[in-house]
Design an enzyme around this catalytic site. Structure first.
Site, PDB file in Angstrom:
ATOM      1  N   LYS A 214       0.820  -1.218   0.000  1.00  0.00           N
ATOM      2  CA  LYS A 214       0.000   0.000   0.000  1.00  0.00           C
ATOM      3  C   LYS A 214       0.850   1.264   0.000  1.00  0.00           C
ATOM      4  CE  LYS A 214      -4.339  -1.877   1.734  1.00  0.00           C
ATOM      5  NZ  LYS A 214      -5.332  -1.895   2.829  1.00  0.00           N
ATOM      6  N   ARG A 248      -3.257  -9.862   5.390  1.00  0.00           N
ATOM      7  CA  ARG A 248      -3.777 -10.015   4.021  1.00  0.00           C
ATOM      8  C   ARG A 248      -2.707  -9.518   3.057  1.00  0.00           C
ATOM      9  NH1 ARG A 248      -6.406  -6.751   0.303  1.00  0.00           N
ATOM     10  NH2 ARG A 248      -8.004  -7.786  -0.993  1.00  0.00           N
TER      11      ARG A 248
END
Length: 268
Positions: A214, A248
């Site tokens: 991210k 995740r």
């Protein structure tokens, strides 16, 4: 917590959730797995590398994403869910915030519903999940990053998600929380909520941490998306140390090894 045909410990071990985006436009792997055969090969690879659960998503939720119509999202995810469930003995999660997509995924055999809007986007979502008896992951999200007291506000807003779940009849022991790294938060706020995972854990529910590749990693390291593995591994190690139930991730093998090494040290 039972997810599919497998019992998952809610504390004392961190499981790895492998990401399968069947989308043309996801921020790091858009278009790579939106063909069923390629998707199945990728799942085979992730399972071999140690993925404990596969999270299938049919809509990119990167910054500035375009909302996909429910029918298109169902068209993308249902055949893949069915194929994965037929070919592999691995629990499957569905990443969606729309009740009709969730219902179609449940009918296709998913084992967990992962809602990035924490039941707040679609008024029917909680009812659909409750009726299925499946566990769910409720993520913190909002449309702006204007907080009064940031960490307290995140915790309070997650409590509101929990209330929606419980009012619909979702059992308390079927709820996982996600602090929502990269959603409704500035760069500094993303780092801060990571620093304060303990506060979110004090709500009393197992946590899922989703940091893989991210922008918070890209901005910290000044690296493009394809060079964010080391930063992701650092967040995974931190998540294990803070007792997260799931991480995740895109890169399963490396994260499985990072979890194993960290737990080896913690359990020595």
């Amino acid at each position: 917590m039972k997810i599919g045909n497998r019992e998952f410990r809610t504390e004392g071990h961190t499981y790895v959730m492998g990401i399968l985006n069947v989308t043309p436009d996801s921020f790091s792997d858009g278009g790579k797995w939106n063909d069923r055969d390629r998707a199945l090969r990728h799942v085979e690879e992730m399972v071999a590398e140690g993925a404990d659960i596969i999270d299938i998503g049919g809509e990119s939720t990167r910054p500035g994403y375009a909302v996909v119509e429910e029918e298109e999202e169902i068209y993308r995810v249902v055949p893949v869910i069915e194929a994965v469930k037929k070919a592999f003995d691995v629990p499957v999660s569905l990443d969606t915030y729309k009740s009709k997509v969730a219902a179609a995924g449940i009918a296709a055999g998913v084992d967990l519903v992962n809602d990035i809007w924490g039941l707040k986007y679609d008024a029917d979502m909680a009812k659909v999940i409750a009726g299925s008896g499946l566990p769910c992951c409720l993520m913190h999200n909002r449309k702006n990053a204007d907080y009064r007291s940031f960490v307290d506000d995140v915790a309070s807003e997650l409590k509101a998600c929990i209330r929606l779940a419980e009012e619909a009849g979702i059992a308390e022991n079927r709820i996982i929380l996600d602090p929502g790294i990269g959603f409704g938060k500035t760069y500094e706020q993303n780092l801060k909520i990571l620093r304060h995972l303990d506060t979110i854990g004090e709500l009393g529910y197992p946590l899922l941490l989703g940091c893989s590749r991210k922008s918070v990693i890209g901005l910290t390291l000044n690296m493009p998306v394809e060079q964010r593995l080391e930063g992701t591994l650092a967040t995974t190690v931190f998540g294990v140390m803070k007792g997260c139930m799931f991480v995740r991730v895109h890169d399963v093998k490396e994260n499985v090894r990072a979890v194993k090494m960290t737990e080896g040290i913690l359990n020595a």
